[in-house]
Design a protein around this motif. Structure first.
Motif, PDB file in Angstrom:
ATOM      1  N   LEU A  58      24.134  17.784  70.314  1.00 50.92           N
ATOM      2  CA  LEU A  58      22.708  18.104  70.211  1.00 50.92           C
ATOM      3  C   LEU A  58      21.930  17.838  71.495  1.00 50.92           C
ATOM      4  O   LEU A  58      20.758  18.160  71.581  1.00 50.92           O
ATOM      5  CB  LEU A  58      22.058  17.342  69.053  1.00 50.92           C
ATOM      6  N   GLY A  59      22.577  17.256  72.495  1.00 52.55           N
ATOM      7  CA  GLY A  59      21.923  17.068  73.787  1.00 52.55           C
ATOM      8  C   GLY A  59      20.930  15.932  73.842  1.00 52.55           C
ATOM      9  O   GLY A  59      20.094  15.886  74.738  1.00 52.55           O
ATOM     10  N   VAL A 117      14.390  24.716  68.520  1.00 48.82           N
ATOM     11  CA  VAL A 117      15.216  25.178  69.640  1.00 48.82           C
ATOM     12  C   VAL A 117      14.569  26.400  70.276  1.00 48.82           C
ATOM     13  O   VAL A 117      13.791  27.108  69.638  1.00 48.82           O
ATOM     14  CB  VAL A 117      16.659  25.505  69.186  1.00 48.82           C
ATOM     15  N   ASP A 140      16.399  29.013  71.747  1.00 49.26           N
ATOM     16  CA  ASP A 140      17.219  30.191  71.455  1.00 49.26           C
ATOM     17  C   ASP A 140      18.193  29.825  70.349  1.00 49.26           C
ATOM     18  O   ASP A 140      19.255  29.265  70.607  1.00 49.26           O
ATOM     19  CB  ASP A 140      17.954  30.646  72.710  1.00 49.26           C
ATOM     20  N   ILE A 141      17.840  30.130  69.120  1.00 50.90           N
ATOM     21  CA  ILE A 141      18.641  29.695  67.979  1.00 50.90           C
ATOM     22  C   ILE A 141      20.029  30.320  67.971  1.00 50.90           C
ATOM     23  O   ILE A 141      21.006  29.673  67.603  1.00 50.90           O
ATOM     24  CB  ILE A 141      17.913  29.932  66.639  1.00 50.90           C
ATOM     25  N   GLU A 143      21.867  31.179  70.535  1.00 53.60           N
ATOM     26  CA  GLU A 143      22.673  30.476  71.543  1.00 53.60           C
ATOM     27  C   GLU A 143      23.097  29.095  71.034  1.00 53.60           C
ATOM     28  O   GLU A 143      24.259  28.713  71.145  1.00 53.60           O
ATOM     29  CB  GLU A 143      21.869  30.337  72.842  1.00 53.60           C
ATOM     30  N   GLU A 144      22.148  28.342  70.453  1.00 52.64           N
ATOM     31  CA  GLU A 144      22.467  27.003  69.947  1.00 52.64           C
ATOM     32  C   GLU A 144      23.423  27.075  68.758  1.00 52.64           C
ATOM     33  O   GLU A 144      24.346  26.261  68.644  1.00 52.64           O
ATOM     34  CB  GLU A 144      21.197  26.246  69.558  1.00 52.64           C
ATOM     35  N   TYR A 145      23.231  28.044  67.891  1.00 50.81           N
ATOM     36  CA  TYR A 145      24.124  28.228  66.746  1.00 50.81           C
ATOM     37  C   TYR A 145      25.554  28.478  67.239  1.00 50.81           C
ATOM     38  O   TYR A 145      26.495  27.835  66.774  1.00 50.81           O
ATOM     39  CB  TYR A 145      23.626  29.387  65.883  1.00 50.81           C
ATOM     40  N   ARG A 183      26.885  27.805  70.185  1.00 48.12           N
ATOM     41  CA  ARG A 183      27.386  26.649  70.925  1.00 48.12           C
ATOM     42  C   ARG A 183      27.817  25.539  69.975  1.00 48.12           C
ATOM     43  O   ARG A 183      28.912  24.982  70.103  1.00 48.12           O
ATOM     44  CB  ARG A 183      26.306  26.133  71.890  1.00 48.12           C
ATOM     45  N   LEU A 184      26.966  25.226  68.993  1.00 49.57           N
ATOM     46  CA  LEU A 184      27.282  24.144  68.062  1.00 49.57           C
ATOM     47  C   LEU A 184      28.423  24.520  67.118  1.00 49.57           C
ATOM     48  O   LEU A 184      29.261  23.682  66.782  1.00 49.57           O
ATOM     49  CB  LEU A 184      26.038  23.743  67.269  1.00 49.57           C
ATOM     50  N   LEU A 201      18.070  23.972  62.271  1.00 43.83           N
ATOM     51  CA  LEU A 201      17.626  24.444  63.577  1.00 43.83           C
ATOM     52  C   LEU A 201      16.599  25.534  63.317  1.00 43.83           C
ATOM     53  O   LEU A 201      16.790  26.370  62.423  1.00 43.83           O
ATOM     54  CB  LEU A 201      18.792  25.036  64.375  1.00 43.83           C
ATOM     55  N   GLU A 251      13.794  28.310  65.389  1.00 44.83           N
ATOM     56  CA  GLU A 251      13.137  28.912  66.549  1.00 44.83           C
ATOM     57  C   GLU A 251      11.842  29.517  66.043  1.00 44.83           C
ATOM     58  O   GLU A 251      11.853  30.323  65.101  1.00 44.83           O
ATOM     59  CB  GLU A 251      14.032  30.003  67.161  1.00 44.83           C
TER      60      GLU A 251
END
Length: 151
Positions: A26-27, A96, A98-99, A101-103, A105-106, A139, A141
């Motif tokens: 999650l950074g 977030v 960019d959902i 992108e995060e989706y 990536r995670l 998450l 956006e």
């Protein structure tokens, strides 16, 4: 006068795993050392309403909120899976940029999701997933034109 939410607290059976998830995937950033108390700490027992409690914990900053993550060694915690309809705190929601992108990536990092992101009527996009302990993570956006409240 209330001025904001400082932190939410989670309990985990594995502090290092949770710190790795919230700081890695999650950074977030660990912003405290790992603190602890041993059994016999009357203040901790009084505040938690537990008998002979012992725990380790640390704070992680994710976005504009802190998470306080506990690992109790006493008493033995009960394994409990929370559903989205159960009483109490239901999920943590992170905004977030960019959902999609995060989706992606995670999901590639191993986070389990209920499904791919979907759009609200107002244009906000959201999805639900779970952390390594099964806690629900949302998450979202929120575009400027959306009526969903913004920070």
């Amino acid at each position: 006068m209330f001025t904001g939410l400082h932190h939410a607290a989670l309990s985990t059976p594995d502090l290092e795993r949770s710190l790795s998830f919230y700081c890695g995937a999650l950074g977030g950033k660990q912003v405290s050392e790992v603190y602890s108390w041993e059994t016999g700490n009357e203040t901790a027992d009084r505040m938690t309403r537990l008998k002979d409690s012992a725990a380790r914990y640390a704070f992680v900053n994710v976005g504009n909120v802190f998470l306080e993550i506990f690992e109790f060694s006493s008493p033995t915690p009960a394994d409990q899976s929370h559903r989205a309809c159960d009483y109490g705190l239901v999920h943590l929601c992170f905004v977030v940029d960019d959902i999609h992108e995060e989706y992606a990536r995670l999901k590639a990092a191993g986070m389990a999701f209920n499904g791919s992101p979907v759009e609200f009527e107002d244009g906000s996009i959201f999805t639900y997933g779970r952390d390594p302990d099964g806690n629900i993570i949302e998450l979202i956006e929120i575009p400027p034109s959306a009526s969903t409240p913004k920070l």
